[in-house]
Design a protein around this motif. Structure first.
Motif, PDB file in Angstrom:
ATOM      1  N   VAL A  89       0.836  -1.204   0.000  1.00 32.07           N
ATOM      2  CA  VAL A  89       0.000   0.000   0.000  1.00 32.07           C
ATOM      3  C   VAL A  89       0.872   1.257   0.000  1.00 32.07           C
ATOM      4  CG1 VAL A  89      -1.768   1.273   1.285  1.00 32.07           C
ATOM      5  CG2 VAL A  89      -1.881  -1.223   1.126  1.00 32.07           C
ATOM      6  N   SER A  90       1.981   1.237   0.714  1.00 34.68           N
ATOM      7  CA  SER A  90       2.858   2.412   0.771  1.00 34.68           C
ATOM      8  C   SER A  90       3.473   2.721  -0.589  1.00 34.68           C
ATOM      9  CB  SER A  90       3.962   2.189   1.802  1.00 34.68           C
ATOM     10  OG  SER A  90       3.414   2.028   3.092  1.00 34.68           O
ATOM     11  N   ALA A  91       3.711   1.689  -1.384  1.00 36.54           N
ATOM     12  CA  ALA A  91       4.278   1.918  -2.711  1.00 36.54           C
ATOM     13  C   ALA A  91       3.373   2.803  -3.568  1.00 36.54           C
ATOM     14  CB  ALA A  91       4.523   0.590  -3.409  1.00 36.54           C
ATOM     15  N   PRO A  95       3.670   8.211  -3.047  1.00 38.28           N
ATOM     16  CA  PRO A  95       3.661   9.200  -4.143  1.00 38.28           C
ATOM     17  C   PRO A  95       2.383  10.032  -4.186  1.00 38.28           C
ATOM     18  CG  PRO A  95       4.435   7.072  -4.933  1.00 38.28           C
ATOM     19  CD  PRO A  95       3.878   6.839  -3.568  1.00 38.28           C
ATOM     20  N   LEU A  96       1.255   9.411  -3.932  1.00 42.98           N
ATOM     21  CA  LEU A  96      -0.004  10.155  -3.939  1.00 42.98           C
ATOM     22  C   LEU A  96      -0.069  11.147  -2.778  1.00 42.98           C
ATOM     23  CD1 LEU A  96      -2.599   7.394  -4.909  1.00 42.98           C
ATOM     24  CD2 LEU A  96      -1.577   9.153  -6.357  1.00 42.98           C
ATOM     25  N   TRP A  97       0.516  10.787  -1.649  1.00 43.02           N
ATOM     26  CA  TRP A  97       0.559  11.711  -0.518  1.00 43.02           C
ATOM     27  C   TRP A  97       1.376  12.947  -0.861  1.00 43.02           C
ATOM     28  CZ3 TRP A  97      -1.638  12.717   4.013  1.00 43.02           C
ATOM     29  CH2 TRP A  97      -0.961  13.544   4.918  1.00 43.02           C
ATOM     30  N   ALA A 132      -9.295   7.724  -2.544  1.00 37.57           N
ATOM     31  CA  ALA A 132     -10.044   6.571  -3.061  1.00 37.57           C
ATOM     32  C   ALA A 132      -9.115   5.550  -3.688  1.00 37.57           C
ATOM     33  CB  ALA A 132     -11.074   7.043  -4.074  1.00 37.57           C
ATOM     34  N   ILE A 133      -8.052   6.032  -4.352  1.00 37.61           N
ATOM     35  CA  ILE A 133      -7.087   5.100  -4.959  1.00 37.61           C
ATOM     36  C   ILE A 133      -6.371   4.299  -3.880  1.00 37.61           C
ATOM     37  CG2 ILE A 133      -4.941   4.966  -6.273  1.00 37.61           C
ATOM     38  CD1 ILE A 133      -5.896   7.365  -7.895  1.00 37.61           C
ATOM     39  N   VAL A 134      -5.975   4.976  -2.794  1.00 39.25           N
ATOM     40  CA  VAL A 134      -5.266   4.280  -1.708  1.00 39.25           C
ATOM     41  C   VAL A 134      -6.181   3.245  -1.048  1.00 39.25           C
ATOM     42  CG1 VAL A 134      -4.161   4.570   0.529  1.00 39.25           C
ATOM     43  CG2 VAL A 134      -3.697   6.204  -1.307  1.00 39.25           C
ATOM     44  N   GLY A 136      -8.738   1.741  -2.432  1.00 42.77           N
ATOM     45  CA  GLY A 136      -8.923   0.649  -3.388  1.00 42.77           C
ATOM     46  C   GLY A 136      -7.740  -0.294  -3.423  1.00 42.77           C
ATOM     47  N   VAL A 137      -6.526   0.271  -3.380  1.00 41.77           N
ATOM     48  CA  VAL A 137      -5.329  -0.580  -3.351  1.00 41.77           C
ATOM     49  C   VAL A 137      -5.286  -1.412  -2.074  1.00 41.77           C
ATOM     50  CG1 VAL A 137      -2.807  -0.541  -3.236  1.00 41.77           C
ATOM     51  CG2 VAL A 137      -4.007   0.943  -4.852  1.00 41.77           C
ATOM     52  N   LEU A 138      -5.705  -0.810  -0.957  1.00 44.64           N
ATOM     53  CA  LEU A 138      -5.724  -1.540   0.310  1.00 44.64           C
ATOM     54  C   LEU A 138      -6.699  -2.722   0.248  1.00 44.64           C
ATOM     55  CD1 LEU A 138      -4.970  -1.854   3.298  1.00 44.64           C
ATOM     56  CD2 LEU A 138      -6.774  -0.193   3.828  1.00 44.64           C
ATOM     57  N   LEU A 139      -7.880  -2.494  -0.331  1.00 42.73           N
ATOM     58  CA  LEU A 139      -8.865  -3.567  -0.422  1.00 42.73           C
ATOM     59  C   LEU A 139      -8.390  -4.691  -1.350  1.00 42.73           C
ATOM     60  CD1 LEU A 139     -12.184  -1.499  -0.570  1.00 42.73           C
ATOM     61  CD2 LEU A 139     -11.265  -2.789   1.364  1.00 42.73           C
ATOM     62  N   VAL A 140      -7.866  -4.304  -2.506  1.00 45.19           N
ATOM     63  CA  VAL A 140      -7.406  -5.318  -3.463  1.00 45.19           C
ATOM     64  C   VAL A 140      -6.232  -6.103  -2.885  1.00 45.19           C
ATOM     65  CG1 VAL A 140      -6.392  -5.680  -5.735  1.00 45.19           C
ATOM     66  CG2 VAL A 140      -8.259  -4.049  -5.458  1.00 45.19           C
ATOM     67  N   ALA A 141      -5.292  -5.406  -2.270  1.00 42.55           N
ATOM     68  CA  ALA A 141      -4.139  -6.093  -1.678  1.00 42.55           C
ATOM     69  C   ALA A 141      -4.574  -7.000  -0.535  1.00 42.55           C
ATOM     70  CB  ALA A 141      -3.124  -5.066  -1.182  1.00 42.55           C
ATOM     71  N   GLY A 142      -5.571  -6.558   0.234  1.00 37.85           N
ATOM     72  CA  GLY A 142      -6.063  -7.406   1.317  1.00 37.85           C
ATOM     73  C   GLY A 142      -6.701  -8.685   0.795  1.00 37.85           C
ATOM     74  N   VAL A 143      -7.436  -8.571  -0.311  1.00 32.86           N
ATOM     75  CA  VAL A 143      -8.046  -9.763  -0.896  1.00 32.86           C
ATOM     76  C   VAL A 143      -6.972 -10.702  -1.427  1.00 32.86           C
ATOM     77  CG1 VAL A 143      -9.515 -10.602  -2.764  1.00 32.86           C
ATOM     78  CG2 VAL A 143     -10.230  -8.632  -1.423  1.00 32.86           C
ATOM     79  N   LEU A 144      -5.971 -10.157  -2.122  1.00 33.68           N
ATOM     80  CA  LEU A 144      -4.944 -10.994  -2.733  1.00 33.68           C
ATOM     81  C   LEU A 144      -3.979 -11.585  -1.714  1.00 33.68           C
ATOM     82  CD1 LEU A 144      -4.056  -8.852  -5.902  1.00 33.68           C
ATOM     83  CD2 LEU A 144      -5.551 -10.853  -5.746  1.00 33.68           C
ATOM     84  N   LEU A 145      -3.673 -10.843  -0.667  1.00 34.77           N
ATOM     85  CA  LEU A 145      -2.674 -11.298   0.302  1.00 34.77           C
ATOM     86  C   LEU A 145      -3.276 -11.955   1.537  1.00 34.77           C
ATOM     87  CD1 LEU A 145      -0.237  -8.232   0.221  1.00 34.77           C
ATOM     88  CD2 LEU A 145      -0.018 -10.399  -0.989  1.00 34.77           C
TER      89      LEU A 145
END
Length: 227
Positions: A89-91, A95-97, A132-134, A136-145
């Motif tokens: 998620v930090s990756a 940059p967005l921050w 919203a992008i962050v 979304g990445v958190l949700l997708v990464a949580g599902v995959l990992l």
């Protein structure tokens, strides 16, 4: 010439005379009924009941599989999974921050140049999109990992390294994807609300399966298993 004697009519058979045939069948049935308990008693004396071996590997494996894992291993596994998820998620978030901070600085500079009292909102269309992008990445990464590995193997990377696995509370088997996803969403939601620590520490007091709040939501528990 002597008179002929009248022929004697055959006498009808009485019930007592007809009873021996029936009596013989009844006696046979009674004898068989008496012989069956004796045969059963003799067979029970001869046949010894089966006793399982003292060291049953299948029973031992089942007991090991269903034993809750120690709190130290669970904590170590959660730390590893959190570090991996946080790195992914930090990756994207870092940059967005930086872009969000630069965008807010530009808005503040424009407000100062206007010479008027202007309210600068931190959350607008640009920063809201970044947020919203962050998420979304958190949700997708949580599902995959988290959710997918839990549903497929019963363990994430951290649980594999620490020798633990997630099992269904009833079947003691790998949970279904719906239960694994619900487990992860409750964990992430409690963390976002700031009470994730309370939900995670619930396993210290819970008995007998040492379930956290997200375990209760997914009807799972963390068991000790081979690496």
């Amino acid at each position: 010439m002597p008179e002929p004697r009248p022929q004697e009519q055959p006498r009808p058979r009485t019930a007592e005379q007809a009873r021996p045939a029936a009596g013989g069948w009844a006696q046979q049935v009674q004898q068989l009924a008496q012989q069956q308990p004796a045969a059963a008693a003799s067979s029970s004396e001869v046949a010894a009941p089966w006793k399982p071996p003292k060291d049953d590997p299948f029973l031992r494996a089942a007991q090991e599989q269903g034993r809750p894992a120690s709190l130290g291993r669970r904590l170590a596994a959660r730390l590893i999974d959190s570090v991996v998820l946080g790195a992914v998620v930090s990756a994207v978030a870092v940059p967005l921050w930086a872009k969000a901070v630069a965008h807010i600085d530009d808005k503040v500079a424009q407000a100062k140049q206007s010479g008027e009292t202007v309210t600068v909102w931190l959350l607008d269309g640009t920063t809201g999109t970044y947020l919203a992008i962050v998420v979304g990445v958190l949700l997708v990464a949580g599902v995959l990992l988290e959710a997918l590995p839990t549903a497929k193997w019963g363990r994430t990377l951290g649980k594999r390294l620490c020798g633990t696995r997630v099992l269904d509370i009833e079947s003691h088997d790998t949970p279904r994807f719906g239960a694994a996803l619900r487990r992860w969403l409750v964990y992430g939601g409690l963390g976002a609300l700031g009470i994730g620590v309370i939900g995670a520490l619930w396993c210290v007091f819970d008995r007998p399966w040492r379930q956290c709040w997200h375990d209760k939501a997914g009807r799972t528990f963390v068991a000790a298993g081979k690496r």
